[in-house]
Design a protein around this motif. Structure first.
Motif, PDB file in Angstrom:
ATOM      1  N   ARG A 268      22.295  30.285  87.169  1.00 28.38           N
ATOM      2  CA  ARG A 268      22.625  31.480  87.898  1.00 28.38           C
ATOM      3  C   ARG A 268      21.823  31.988  88.848  1.00 28.38           C
ATOM      4  N   GLN A 269      22.080  32.689  89.820  1.00 28.23           N
ATOM      5  CA  GLN A 269      20.992  33.393  90.767  1.00 28.23           C
ATOM      6  C   GLN A 269      21.123  34.635  90.137  1.00 28.23           C
ATOM      7  N   GLY A 270      22.428  35.111  89.886  1.00 31.13           N
ATOM      8  CA  GLY A 270      22.691  36.633  89.587  1.00 31.13           C
ATOM      9  C   GLY A 270      22.559  36.848  87.895  1.00 31.13           C
ATOM     10  N   ILE A 271      22.596  38.069  87.310  1.00 28.26           N
ATOM     11  CA  ILE A 271      22.633  38.576  85.990  1.00 28.26           C
ATOM     12  C   ILE A 271      23.473  37.808  85.086  1.00 28.26           C
ATOM     13  N   ASP A 272      22.974  37.620  84.002  1.00 28.40           N
ATOM     14  CA  ASP A 272      23.960  36.815  82.981  1.00 28.40           C
ATOM     15  C   ASP A 272      24.847  38.066  82.292  1.00 28.40           C
ATOM     16  N   PRO A 273      26.239  37.678  82.852  1.00 26.99           N
ATOM     17  CA  PRO A 273      27.094  39.004  82.281  1.00 26.99           C
ATOM     18  C   PRO A 273      27.153  39.191  80.799  1.00 26.99           C
ATOM     19  N   GLY A 274      26.686  38.123  79.987  1.00 27.95           N
ATOM     20  CA  GLY A 274      26.837  38.374  78.483  1.00 27.95           C
ATOM     21  C   GLY A 274      25.544  39.096  77.966  1.00 27.95           C
ATOM     22  N   GLY A 275      24.695  39.413  78.915  1.00 30.23           N
ATOM     23  CA  GLY A 275      23.331  40.262  78.481  1.00 30.23           C
ATOM     24  C   GLY A 275      23.523  41.651  78.589  1.00 30.23           C
ATOM     25  N   ASN A 276      22.601  42.411  78.390  1.00 31.47           N
ATOM     26  CA  ASN A 276      23.069  43.838  78.358  1.00 31.47           C
ATOM     27  C   ASN A 276      22.266  44.705  79.593  1.00 31.47           C
TER      28      ASN A 276
END
Ligand SMILES: NC(=O)c1ccc[n+]([C@@H]2O[C@H](COP(=O)([O-])OP(=O)(O)OC[C@H]3O[C@@H](n4cnc5c(N)ncnc54)[C@H](OP(=O)(O)O)[C@@H]3O)[C@@H](O)[C@H]2O)c1
Length: 278
Positions: A268-276
């Motif tokens: 991914r280039q963006g944030i991991d949606p599973g993270g907080n």
């Protein structure tokens, strides 16, 4: 063969254009001119968000464009600090006010924000807003399958759309297949992979561009469409706004599609949606 210039039908029966104009990093002042240019070019889907800070400009552009409101498919998104039933409803009403319209075609939860854990309740609020006629379709963005399942458990339905990071370096074949099995439309954000700086220079892309007399950007946009995704490229330049929409007079071959699919890196280039983080 599917007519890719025709809208797709979502799981709630609403028809959505397959290509739209993305407005992330288009300032409020710039938005009016840019969205008017997009509408004059032929785009009928506009993607904004509470967080982009440009809803006023987007609304003014639609009003000034001369295109009837009902011909424009308008999407905005509820930001992370407005999760929960009451906050989401208030955020929706504030977005409608800024956009100068009394309904949205699609409202998305921008991020699942799993740390708050309120996204099932927020989605329920979107369904209520749909019942009340404030939105035509209820969707999400940056949701993983586990988030989508939780929404279905809580509300009995899957969202109509999941807007996710998707480009040749992160093309999400498993998620796309998972969505397709459940009637969820996949919408690609960051579709040109410009955060990577190199997708449009990849030989698989430039060779196809040369073969069809099109630009690398047009090839990548066409690749999204042929993969069944809704795609929302952003440009601040009138020439590129037009270029990115001019993708219906050629088709990539199976080999060209496979060569672009093979650029997948799993990164991914963006944030991991599973993270907080969000
Ligand atoms: N849901 C989410 O979390 C999320 C996250 C990010 C984005 N989005 C949505 O998705 C939309 C698209 O994503 P994005 O804006 O991040 O990325 P993008 O559309 O993939 O790329 C935009 C960048 O590519 C350049 N560009 C545009 N057309 C081009 C072309 N034909 N050839 C070469 N370069 C070109 C633009 O520069 P110029 O402006 O100088 O032309 C801009 O720097 C956003 O605008 C937003 O609506 C959603």
């Amino acid at each position: 063969m599917t007519d890719l210039s025709a809208p797709i039908e979502l799981n709630d029966g609403i028809r959505m254009p397959r290509i739209g104009y993305g407005t992330y990093k288009v300032g409020d002042d710039e938005a009016q001119q840019a969205v008017e240019t997009a509408l004059a070019t032929g785009y009928r889907l506009v993607d904004t968000a509470e967080m982009y800070g440009n809803e006023v400009g987007v609304g003014r552009a639609i009003a000034a464009s001369g295109v009837p409101r009902e011909e424009v498919f308008l999407t905005t998104k509820v930001w992370n600090d407005h999760h929960g039933a009451e906050a989401a409803r208030a955020a929706l009403e504030a977005s409608l006010e800024r956009l100068g319209t009394d309904y949205l075609d699609l409202y998305l939860i921008h991020w699942p924000s799993p740390k708050q854990g309120l996204y099932p309740e927020t989605f329920q609020a979107l369904l209520k807003a749909r019942e009340d006629g404030l939105i035509r379709s209820a969707g999400v963005s940056n949701f993983l399958p586990k988030h989508l399942e939780k929404v279905r458990e809580a509300t009995g339905v899957y969202p109509s759309v999941n807007q996710v990071e998707l480009h040749p370096y992160f093309n999400q074949p498993d998620l796309r297949a998972w969505h397709a099995e459940r009637g969820i439309a996949t919408e690609s954000w960051g579709p040109l992979g410009q955060r990577t700086g190199s997708v449009l220079r990849e030989p698989a892309v430039t060779a196809a561009a040369e073969a069809h007399g099109k630009s690398p950007g047009q090839v990548v946009i066409r690749w999204h469409l042929q993969n069944g995704c809704v795609v929302i490229p952003k440009s601040s330049k009138a020439s590129r706004i037009a270029e990115n929409f001019d993708v219906f007079d050629f088709a990539l071959t199976d080999d060209e599609m496979a060569a672009i699919d093979a650029l997948e890196t799993g990164q991914r280039q963006g944030i991991d949606p599973g993270g907080n983080e969000r």
